[in-house]
Scaffold this motif. Structure first.
Motif: not given
Length: 503
Positions: A194, A237, A242-244, A268, A270-272, A274, A295
């Motif tokens: 990550d 991202l 992968t994370m926000l 957003l 695409r993020a794994r 949030l 998401r």
């Protein structure tokens, strides 16, 4: 437990042991165009750790920079507690923290002008070479996880916000840091693959422990934005993060920007993961982000003294308005106002105070034995002061702070948070806060503080009362509405309700 407490950062230990190995080449920290691999971080932090190993408590001028991250890693390698200082603190607050924590020196980036409150402290500059320029440590560098460390060895002294008096220094042991980060790894399926992006300050639990130490414990990497901007979120991202991590004010800005920014929506999506924390994220913002990106933001719940207590799990239902279930190893119970009578109901309505117990808790308030004793029940549960309800499946929903957000009106106990969420669903409301004020008939009446979407045509008290009554219940409707230009907030974006007054 072994007398030698395991290293907080296994990937850093590996890089230190094999500086030419593949692990040493992995990216660790990036702030803007400056970055360090694990090998470079070990080579940079180890000499600093050796320099401060016998220094006792150490103040860190916690700017959102690579230097701050290196400084805190160095203190942890040395086994000495760091005291992160908020650069925006006033002279009086800084003076109190320095007097209370009695650090022997202060770590700061070269060229940083420090305030007079720190003038008496020996200063050590944090020298971070340019990318790729870190040289191997020389002399006798501190090893990662030196002998003599135990789970109870203090890692940090983090000062509370001081809303009810002078800030108190919460002594956070290495045990709490390790167990919280490992519990979050379980809940969020967080791995070394990550890449985290955030723009949070580095003087508190969310930005520093979760946002910097979390990726390093996993062997992953973090890209810090310096300051939060939606363009930075889009860029990172879109380039592999992968994370926000963010706070509600950040996600609110994202929600406001999304309709006119398809690149942000795509990034957003695409993020794994949030993640929002530090205060409740309004349901309205949850829904706007989900609709635009597909998401869902998940929330977690913690505080300085406990680190993290609960979270929506990555493999669980991302239900808006909840903070999920207790993390592995954390016990959670709810009590009546007496602090001892258990609230057993899982009905989504019955309000109780959250109390927690587990290895994630702090050790004590520095120099405040009476405050430490008062914070715990006789059987060892920490009184959080947060009020919540539990849904039938155990999900926890925070409804506010006991001191400011529990309103007793007409025989009901009402949490301000759910009324605020309902108000934010009204198209004429941009921001909202809810408080209580004395009422001869009801005990307390519900007061709404509204930042209107259109200041020239603000919604009336009757309109908002009817709106809330339809969504919640008649007894939860506001009886008074104040229209204001902005809500008072602290550095973390939390609303400071004690500052809400009406002349």
């Amino acid at each position: 437990m072994s007398p030698h407490f395991p290293a907080l950062f296994p990937a850093l230990a590996e890089a230190q042991a094999d500086p030419d190995g593949p692990g040493a080449q992995r990216p660790a920290l990036r702030f803007g165009d400056r970055s360090l691999t694990y090998g470079e971080l070990a080579a940079t932090a180890s000499p600093l750790a050796a320099r401060v190993a016998e220094a006792g408590r150490i103040a860190v001028w916690a700017t959102p920079t690579l230097e701050t991250a290196v400084a805190v890693v160095a203190t942890l390698l040395a086994g000495v507690p760091a005291v992160p200082l908020n650069p925006k603190s006033g002279e009086s607050e800084l003076g109190h923290i320095v007097s209370d924590s009695a650090p022997t020196l202060v770590l700061a980036a070269p060229g940083t002008q420090l305030p007079p409150a720190l003038a008496a402290l020996e200063r050590v500059d944090i020298n971070v070479p340019g990318t790729g320029a870190a040289s191997p440590a020389t002399g006798a560098p501190a090893t990662v996880g030196p002998s003599g460390l135990t789970p109870e060895t203090p890692a940090l002294v983090v000062y509370t916000s001081g809303t009810t008096g002078p800030p108190k220094g919460a002594v956070i042991p290495r045990r709490a840091v390790a167990t919280t980060l490992d519990a979050l790894a379980d809940a969020w399926q967080w791995t070394g693959d990550d890449v985290l992006v955030h723009g949070l300050p580095l003087f508190h639990v969310h930005g520093l422990i979760l946002g910097i130490l979390g990726p390093l414990r996993r062997g992953g990497s973090v890209r810090h934005l310096g300051r939060f901007e939606t363009a930075g979120v889009t860029r990172e991202l879109s380039e592999g993060a992968t994370m926000l991590f963010g706070v509600p004010t950040m996600y609110h800005r994202i929600a406001e920007t999304l309709p006119d920014d398809p690149a942000l929506a795509k990034a957003l999506a695409r993020a794994r993961l949030l993640v929002s924390g530090s205060a409740a994220l309004p349901v309205h913002d949850h829904e706007r982000i989900a609709e635009a990106t597909g998401r869902r933001v998940i929330e977690r719940y913690g505080m300085t003294e406990t680190l993290m207590n609960t979270s929506v799990r990555a493999d669980g239902e991302p239900r808006a308005g909840t903070v999920g279930v207790p993390l592995p190893g954390v016990e959670l119970r709810m009590t009546e106002e007496d602090g001892t009578t258990a609230v057993e109901a899982y009905d989504g309505e019955t309000v109780g105070e959250i109390q927690v117990r587990g290895p994630n808790l702090f050790t004590e308030y520095l120099n405040r034995p009476e405050a430490t004793a008062a914070a715990f029940t006789e059987d060892g549960w920490f009184r959080t002061g947060d009020m919540a309800v539990r849904d039938p499946d155990g999900y926890v929903r925070i409804v506010g702070r006991k001191a400011t957000d529990l309103i007793k009106s007409g025989g009901y106990k009402i949490g301000a948070g759910e009324i605020e969420n309902a108000l934010l669903e009204h198209p004429g409301v941009r921001e909202a806060a809810v408080t209580g004020e004395p009422d001869a008939d009801l005990g307390e009446r519900i007061v709404a503080w509204i930042v209107p979407a259109d200041p020239q045509s603000p919604p009336s008290v009757d309109e908002l009362a009817d709106h809330v009554a339809r969504r919640l219940a008649p007894h939860k409707r506001p009886r008074v509405v104040h229209h204001i230009d902005a809500l008072p907030r602290n550095d973390m974006g939390k609303i400071m309700k004690r500052a809400l007054t009406h002349d």
